[in-house]
Design a protein around this motif. Structure first.
Motif, short mmCIF file in Angstrom:
data_model
loop_
_atom_site.label_atom_id
_atom_site.label_comp_id
_atom_site.label_asym_id
_atom_site.label_seq_id
_atom_site.Cartn_x
_atom_site.Cartn_y
_atom_site.Cartn_z
N GLN A 129 0.84 -1.19 0.00
CA GLN A 129 0.00 0.00 0.00
C GLN A 129 0.87 1.24 0.00
O GLN A 129 1.80 1.36 0.81
CB GLN A 129 -0.92 0.00 1.22
CG GLN A 129 -1.87 1.20 1.26
CD GLN A 129 -2.84 1.13 2.42
OE1 GLN A 129 -3.02 0.07 3.02
NE2 GLN A 129 -3.46 2.24 2.75
N SER B 180 0.64 5.25 0.40
CA SER B 180 -0.15 6.44 0.76
C SER B 180 0.66 7.65 0.35
O SER B 180 1.76 7.88 0.87
CB SER B 180 -0.41 6.47 2.27
OG SER B 180 -1.07 5.29 2.68
N THR C 109 0.92 11.95 -1.24
CA THR C 109 0.31 13.27 -1.26
C THR C 109 -0.18 13.65 -2.65
O THR C 109 -1.05 14.50 -2.79
CB THR C 109 1.34 14.33 -0.81
OG1 THR C 109 2.49 14.25 -1.65
CG2 THR C 109 1.76 14.10 0.62
N PRO D 159 2.22 7.35 -6.63
CA PRO D 159 2.16 5.88 -6.52
C PRO D 159 2.60 5.17 -7.79
O PRO D 159 3.31 4.16 -7.73
CB PRO D 159 0.69 5.62 -6.20
CG PRO D 159 0.23 6.85 -5.50
CD PRO D 159 0.96 7.97 -6.17
N LEU E 170 4.26 6.86 9.62
CA LEU E 170 3.05 7.63 9.38
C LEU E 170 3.05 8.94 10.17
O LEU E 170 2.59 9.97 9.67
CB LEU E 170 1.82 6.79 9.76
CG LEU E 170 1.54 5.58 8.86
CD1 LEU E 170 0.47 4.69 9.47
CD2 LEU E 170 1.13 6.04 7.47
N TYR F 254 5.48 11.35 8.47
CA TYR F 254 4.85 11.77 7.22
C TYR F 254 3.87 12.92 7.49
O TYR F 254 3.88 13.93 6.78
CB TYR F 254 4.13 10.56 6.61
CG TYR F 254 3.30 10.83 5.38
CD1 TYR F 254 3.90 11.05 4.14
CD2 TYR F 254 1.91 10.85 5.45
CE1 TYR F 254 3.13 11.27 3.01
CE2 TYR F 254 1.13 11.07 4.33
CZ TYR F 254 1.75 11.28 3.11
OH TYR F 254 0.97 11.50 1.98
N GLN F 255 3.06 12.78 8.53
CA GLN F 255 2.09 13.82 8.85
C GLN F 255 2.76 15.08 9.37
O GLN F 255 2.36 16.20 9.03
CB GLN F 255 1.09 13.29 9.89
CG GLN F 255 -0.05 14.27 10.19
CD GLN F 255 -0.83 14.63 8.94
OE1 GLN F 255 -1.29 13.76 8.20
NE2 GLN F 255 -0.98 15.93 8.68
N ALA G 101 5.35 10.04 0.35
CA ALA G 101 4.53 8.83 0.53
C ALA G 101 5.04 8.00 1.70
O ALA G 101 6.18 8.16 2.16
CB ALA G 101 4.56 7.99 -0.75
N THR H 54 3.64 0.77 2.94
CA THR H 54 3.44 -0.27 3.94
C THR H 54 3.09 -1.60 3.24
O THR H 54 2.86 -1.63 2.03
CB THR H 54 2.32 0.12 4.92
OG1 THR H 54 1.13 0.39 4.17
CG2 THR H 54 2.70 1.36 5.71
#
Length: 410
Positions: free
Chosen positions: A4, A6, A8, A13, A66, A69-70, A87, A90
């Motif tokens: 996966q 994730s 911005t 991706p 995570l 990242y935030q 990104a 995971t």
């Protein structure tokens, strides 16, 4: 768990899928990697190419990945100099189906180098001081935004020189915490961690023979803290000025200049009880002001003259209704600069009679007038305005200057 990503940006991706996520980062083939200098890290970090992007990939556990990242996205929202978070990947597994650590992907900051790498080269003392000032600026800006770094070091900071400006960028936000406001104790603790980390890395470089002999590791770490405190005091002390006292703002700019910093941005907010002024500092290279003034206005001046004129231009722009540096619909700085030349600079210079100017060029005349206005405003304790300064300068300063320059008879 399936892989996966994730990200911005919806485009990332697809680009990242081309990378060998089924291989531990430490074993990535050379064909994917970009040989760039790295600082020391507790995690495995590699630079790689994803399409046209050069990215930094760091392996760490999912929760801190995570979280970082935030935090990096929050810093970007606050306009803090930091690397861009692209990104978090995971659900990684190797070819045998064994789980691999997630990774945090950030964009490599073009033209940058880790501070640690900079100190492994031969640096002139002036350059070292600019590096130190740039790092102090970064720490101040982080703390003003309520961000406690918790791990400031030479390896976690990138240095970039852009158009004469020296800037430091945060790389690793893993230990950081974002608050509405930092207490004095939180700031002091973060600053002390920075001092210990920076001096420790410099001692490590000294032991390996890579540090320039002129750099004292302990003094350097201590001096960064001193520069931080001076800058923090100048930027955070009460700055609400009575209406019409714009020479107070100029006084603040002069103090920042005396500390070795320039004003990258200034915002003036008008209120019934006075004007609140916010400054953003920067560190610049020699000749920066000449180049900046020439680019914005077409005026060619000496470095000190250019700095003085740019300060006046910045102050004037901040008072214009259509000045909105963060608004794409606001007037561009180049447009405002040419308006300043047309409406302020030229009329002021032309107010001085040609026969009284002597050999002074327009930039020197304007510089002299600004200095004279500053002196008169300080004496009067209110801004007297350029028109009054010009009248007094013509009546009382130029005649004496001409008498001094005239040759005496034998």
């Amino acid at each position: 768990m399936a892989l996966q990503i994730s990200a911005t940006n919806p485009e990332h991706p697809a680009l990242l899928l081309e990378l060998p996520w089924q291989t531990p980062l430490e074993e990535w083939p050379e064909e994917y990697l970009v040989p760039l200098p790295r600082g020391i890290s507790r995690h495995v970090v590699r630079y790689a190419r994803a399409g046209d992007e050069v990215i930094a990939v760091k392996e760490l556990a999912e929760r801190p990945a995570l979280r970082e990242y935030q935090l990096l996205r929050d810093l970007d929202r606050l306009a803090i100099p930091a690397v861009d978070a692209l990104a978090v990947v995971t659900g990684r597994t190797d070819t045998a189906g064994e789980a691999l650590e997630p990774v945090l992907v950030t964009r490599h900051l073009g033209g940058s180098m880790p501070y640690r790498s900079m100190f492994e080269t031969t640096l002139r003392p002036a350059t070292m001081h600019r590096l130190m000032d740039a790092l102090a600026v970064l720490l101040v800006r982080l703390h003003l935004a309520g961000f406690a770094w918790g791990d400031c070091s030479l390896s976690n900071t990138l240095f970039r020189r852009d158009a004469g400006a020296y800037a430091a960028y945060l790389v690793d936000a893993e230990t950081g915490e974002l608050h509405a406001r930092l207490s004095d104790g939180q700031r002091a603790y973060d600053l002390d961690l920075a001092r210990v980390n920076i001096s420790g890395e410099l001692l490590d470089l000294e032991a390996s023979g890579a540090l320039h002999p002129s750099v004292d590791p302990i003094d350097f770490g201590t001096e960064i803290c001193a520069r931080y405190r001076s800058l923090w005091q100048e930027l955070t002390r009460t700055s609400v000025y009575p209406a019409g006292k714009y020479h107070y703002i100029e006084r603040r700019i002069r103090r920042l200049n005396d500390l070795g910093f320039d004003v990258a941005e200034m915002q003036i907010e008008h209120a019934s009880n006075g004007d609140t002024v916010t400054f953003v500092p920067k560190v610049v290279d020699a000749g920066h002001h000449q180049r900046q003034l020439l680019r914005l206005t077409g005026l060619d001046a000496e470095e000190n003259q250019a700095r003085r004129l740019l300060n006046d231009l910045e102050s004037w722009m901040a008072t214009q209704d259509d000045y909105a540096p963060d608004d794409p619909l606001g007037a561009r700085p180049e447009v405002l600069a040419h308006r300043w030349v047309r409406e302020v600079f030229r009329p002021t210079v032309r107010a001085v009679p040609v026969e009284l100017r002597g050999a002074m060029d327009p930039a020197e005349i304007y510089h002299e007038l600004l200095e004279h206005r500053w002196y008169l405003s300080e004496r009067a304790q209110h801004d007297i305005g350029l028109d009054t300064a010009v009248e007094d300068y013509i009546a009382n300063i130029l005649p004496r200057a001409r008498e001094t320059l005239q040759p005496t008879a034998d």
